[in-house]
Design an enzyme around this catalytic site. Sequence first.
Site, PDB file in Angstrom:
ATOM      1  N   SER A   1       0.816  -1.219   0.000  1.00 54.22           N
ATOM      2  CA  SER A   1       0.000   0.000   0.000  1.00 54.22           C
ATOM      3  C   SER A   1       0.848   1.267   0.000  1.00 54.22           C
ATOM      4  O   SER A   1       1.908   1.323   0.636  1.00 54.22           O
ATOM      5  CB  SER A   1      -0.888   0.000   1.255  1.00 54.22           C
ATOM      6  OG  SER A   1      -1.396   1.292   1.490  1.00 54.22           O
TER       7      SER A   1
ATOM      8  N   TYR B   1      -2.069   5.261  -4.189  1.00 55.78           N
ATOM      9  CA  TYR B   1      -3.008   6.342  -3.907  1.00 55.78           C
ATOM     10  C   TYR B   1      -2.460   7.522  -4.671  1.00 55.78           C
ATOM     11  O   TYR B   1      -1.382   8.035  -4.358  1.00 55.78           O
ATOM     12  CB  TYR B   1      -3.087   6.643  -2.407  1.00 55.78           C
ATOM     13  CG  TYR B   1      -4.130   5.813  -1.692  1.00 55.78           C
ATOM     14  CD1 TYR B   1      -5.419   5.707  -2.197  1.00 55.78           C
ATOM     15  CD2 TYR B   1      -3.829   5.155  -0.508  1.00 55.78           C
ATOM     16  CE1 TYR B   1      -6.377   4.940  -1.552  1.00 55.78           C
ATOM     17  CE2 TYR B   1      -4.782   4.396   0.146  1.00 55.78           C
ATOM     18  CZ  TYR B   1      -6.046   4.291  -0.386  1.00 55.78           C
ATOM     19  OH  TYR B   1      -6.987   3.544   0.251  1.00 55.78           O
TER      20      TYR B   1
ATOM     21  N   THR C   1      -6.054   2.660  -6.588  1.00 56.29           N
ATOM     22  CA  THR C   1      -7.304   2.663  -5.828  1.00 56.29           C
ATOM     23  C   THR C   1      -8.084   3.930  -6.151  1.00 56.29           C
ATOM     24  O   THR C   1      -7.617   5.046  -5.887  1.00 56.29           O
ATOM     25  CB  THR C   1      -7.009   2.557  -4.319  1.00 56.29           C
ATOM     26  OG1 THR C   1      -6.305   1.337  -4.107  1.00 56.29           O
ATOM     27  CG2 THR C   1      -8.291   2.547  -3.498  1.00 56.29           C
TER      28      THR C   1
ATOM     29  N   LYS D   1      -8.730  -0.398  -8.705  1.00 58.48           N
ATOM     30  CA  LYS D   1      -9.358  -1.031  -7.529  1.00 58.48           C
ATOM     31  C   LYS D   1     -10.492  -0.150  -6.998  1.00 58.48           C
ATOM     32  O   LYS D   1     -10.268   1.036  -6.729  1.00 58.48           O
ATOM     33  CB  LYS D   1      -8.310  -1.246  -6.433  1.00 58.48           C
ATOM     34  CG  LYS D   1      -8.859  -1.762  -5.108  1.00 58.48           C
ATOM     35  CD  LYS D   1      -7.717  -2.122  -4.165  1.00 58.48           C
ATOM     36  CE  LYS D   1      -8.206  -2.657  -2.834  1.00 58.48           C
ATOM     37  NZ  LYS D   1      -8.656  -1.626  -1.900  1.00 58.48           N
TER      38      LYS D   1
ATOM     39  N   HIS E   1     -13.997  -1.448  -0.903  1.00 58.27           N
ATOM     40  CA  HIS E   1     -13.025  -1.076   0.125  1.00 58.27           C
ATOM     41  C   HIS E   1     -13.421  -1.644   1.495  1.00 58.27           C
ATOM     42  O   HIS E   1     -13.211  -1.019   2.528  1.00 58.27           O
ATOM     43  CB  HIS E   1     -12.918   0.454   0.192  1.00 58.27           C
ATOM     44  CG  HIS E   1     -11.569   0.970   0.594  1.00 58.27           C
ATOM     45  ND1 HIS E   1     -10.702   1.541  -0.297  1.00 58.27           N
ATOM     46  CD2 HIS E   1     -10.942   1.024   1.795  1.00 58.27           C
ATOM     47  CE1 HIS E   1      -9.606   1.939   0.338  1.00 58.27           C
ATOM     48  NE2 HIS E   1      -9.725   1.626   1.602  1.00 58.27           N
TER      49      HIS E   1
HETATM   50  C1  LIG Z   1      -7.133  -1.266   8.066  1.00 57.82           C
HETATM   51  C2  LIG Z   1      -7.349  -1.224   6.590  1.00 57.82           C
HETATM   52  C3  LIG Z   1      -6.515  -0.442   5.802  1.00 57.82           C
HETATM   53  C4  LIG Z   1      -6.680  -0.409   4.428  1.00 57.82           C
HETATM   54  N1  LIG Z   1      -5.805   0.307   3.680  1.00 57.82           N
HETATM   55  C5  LIG Z   1      -5.924   0.295   2.332  1.00 57.82           C
HETATM   56  C6  LIG Z   1      -4.980   0.975   1.531  1.00 57.82           C
HETATM   57  O1  LIG Z   1      -4.030   1.549   2.027  1.00 57.82           O
HETATM   58  N2  LIG Z   1      -5.168   0.954   0.188  1.00 57.82           N
HETATM   59  C7  LIG Z   1      -6.224   0.310  -0.404  1.00 57.82           C
HETATM   60  O2  LIG Z   1      -6.361   0.328  -1.625  1.00 57.82           O
HETATM   61  N3  LIG Z   1      -7.125  -0.361   0.348  1.00 57.82           N
HETATM   62  C8  LIG Z   1      -6.983  -0.380   1.680  1.00 57.82           C
HETATM   63  N4  LIG Z   1      -7.882  -1.094   2.433  1.00 57.82           N
HETATM   64  C9  LIG Z   1      -8.949  -1.854   1.755  1.00 57.82           C
HETATM   65  C10 LIG Z   1      -8.495  -3.274   1.409  1.00 57.82           C
HETATM   66  O3  LIG Z   1      -7.527  -3.302   0.386  1.00 57.82           O
HETATM   67  C11 LIG Z   1      -9.671  -4.143   0.924  1.00 57.82           C
HETATM   68  O4  LIG Z   1     -10.315  -3.496  -0.154  1.00 57.82           O
HETATM   69  C12 LIG Z   1     -10.694  -4.415   2.023  1.00 57.82           C
HETATM   70  O5  LIG Z   1     -10.088  -4.603   3.262  1.00 57.82           O
HETATM   71  C13 LIG Z   1     -11.493  -5.643   1.640  1.00 57.82           C
HETATM   72  O6  LIG Z   1     -12.506  -5.851   2.548  1.00 57.82           O
HETATM   73  P1  LIG Z   1     -12.441  -6.910   3.767  1.00 57.82           P
HETATM   74  O7  LIG Z   1     -11.515  -6.330   4.770  1.00 57.82           O
HETATM   75  O8  LIG Z   1     -13.846  -6.955   4.214  1.00 57.82           O
HETATM   76  O9  LIG Z   1     -11.959  -8.206   3.203  1.00 57.82           O
HETATM   77  C14 LIG Z   1      -7.721  -1.147   3.815  1.00 57.82           C
HETATM   78  C15 LIG Z   1      -8.567  -1.942   4.611  1.00 57.82           C
HETATM   79  C16 LIG Z   1      -8.377  -1.999   5.980  1.00 57.82           C
HETATM   80  C17 LIG Z   1      -9.272  -2.887   6.795  1.00 57.82           C
HETATM   81  O1  LIG Z   2      -8.127   3.094   5.898  1.00 57.05           O
HETATM   82  C1  LIG Z   2      -8.264   2.774   4.710  1.00 57.05           C
HETATM   83  O2  LIG Z   2      -9.139   1.982   4.360  1.00 57.05           O
HETATM   84  C2  LIG Z   2      -7.396   3.354   3.704  1.00 57.05           C
HETATM   85  O3  LIG Z   2      -7.423   2.883   2.614  1.00 57.05           O
HETATM   86  C3  LIG Z   2      -6.543   4.491   3.997  1.00 57.05           C
HETATM   87  C4  LIG Z   2      -6.669   5.655   3.254  1.00 57.05           C
HETATM   88  C5  LIG Z   2      -5.880   6.758   3.557  1.00 57.05           C
HETATM   89  C6  LIG Z   2      -4.972   6.690   4.555  1.00 57.05           C
HETATM   90  C7  LIG Z   2      -4.839   5.525   5.274  1.00 57.05           C
HETATM   91  C8  LIG Z   2      -5.611   4.412   4.976  1.00 57.05           C
END
Ligand SMILES: Cc1cc2nc3c(=O)[nH]c(=O)nc-3n(C[C@H](O)[C@H](O)[C@H](O)COP(=O)(O)O)c2cc1C
Ligand SMILES: O=C(O)C(=O)c1ccccc1
Length: 387
Positions: free
Chosen positions: A128, A152, A178, A260, A284
């Site tokens: 990420s 991002y 994303t 995404k 997400h």
């Molecule tokens: C704590 C957390 C942080 C996340 N950070 C990102 C991120 O930095 N970039 C991103 O594209 N998606 C991020 N996501 C989304 C995940 O890539 C994914 O789409 C999502 O967790 C899928 O759903 P699920 O947790 O129900 O399986 C994050 C999700 C969580 C739970």
């Molecule tokens: O928390 C998240 O789901 C995420 O994708 C995110 C977005 C910006 C900063 C940190 C995490």
Amino acid sequence: MTHFGDHQTAIYAQGMFLGQIPAITTDLAGLEARAAEVLEPAALGYVVPSAGGGSTARANVAAFERWRIVPRMLRDHARRDLATTVLGTSMAAPVLLGPVGVQTLAHPDGELASARAATALGLTNVHSTQASHSLEEAAGASGDGSRWYQLYWPSDPELCESFLDRAHRGGYTHLVVTVDTTLLGWRPADLDRGYLPFLAGEGIANYTSDPVFTRRLERPASEDPGAAGLAFASVFPHPGLSWDRLAWLRERWAGPIVLKGIQHVDDARLARDHGMDGIVVSNHGGRQVDGAVASLDTLPAIAEAVGSDLCVLFDSGVRSGPDVLKALALGAEAVLLGRPYLYGLALGGQAGVEHVLRSLLAELDLTLAGAGWSSLADLGPHCVVRA
Ligand SMILES: Cc1cc2nc3c(=O)[nH]c(=O)nc-3n(C[C@H](O)[C@H](O)[C@H](O)COP(=O)(O)O)c2cc1C
Ligand SMILES: O=C(O)C(=O)c1ccccc1
């Protein structure tokens, strides 16, 4: 490469049964509760909650309940192999570690542990932009494993170019852009606690290690993490982003690009028409638009519309082996995991991530076999029924 299928499943299950493998839990549905026991309140408050009242996050999981597998009998399934190739990347199974930011909230080894676990199992880790370890550090941890980078897209074009250059130099072959988070969603749990990790300087390692970003800071991030957090908050939002910007990205990145966060058939078609190589059907994990449609409910029509032109990946709500099988049957080439492996990370670092992945893949293998199939290529809408 690690083999998941007939041998591996039996060996892993036997090892757990004999107590040779410290099973954190084999109950994948119970992972969240177990992780909640060990996560710090601040970490728990960031990881588990979703946008708004959590309606979309619940719908994501509930949508899997409405599809049922219809097993077939007496079909030789003695030889099974979960290995696959996604956009040219070989994987031991159709499961990627999705991009999850700020992983040091779950465990001090953070993204390094996840990258190592992915390589150990022959799976692909998606690093990420929002990570607590820089993409260069994570690349080192990946060793000879495959590397995908999640972008991002910052509002500062020079910073964006720098991210792309660094990802390319770091050996990342695929870009996952994303598109559903140009602004962070309405997340009451974060707002009520008054805590966002990045404003405290956590989860911005890719920024604070970047020459373009640091040039804009008055003092080094190590001396003033708060100011670095605010600088991040000024380049992260990008609500002006639109389809016409993709031509620039397409020029700039030679490898495959995956968007995404696609949830509408027309957006899937637009991704194809703009020269993208793939999409992740995703909301997400319900963290952006509360009230949005369950991710799985959008998959069949999208796969039907663009599946022959584009690589269709899926995430949001995948919690078990049967869930993976259902998503593949409904048109996904592979799925991304989010929270489940993060809970494994919280419970046991790299070993915890590996345990969650091996358990899920063993369950997938047994589900495939029990449903009468031997290979991923056998899966399709004929394997499931809407209940
Ligand atoms: C704590 C957390 C942080 C996340 N950070 C990102 C991120 O930095 N970039 C991103 O594209 N998606 C991020 N996501 C989304 C995940 O890539 C994914 O789409 C999502 O967790 C899928 O759903 P699920 O947790 O129900 O399986 C994050 C999700 C969580 C739970
Ligand atoms: O928390 C998240 O789901 C995420 O994708 C995110 C977005 C910006 C900063 C940190 C995490």
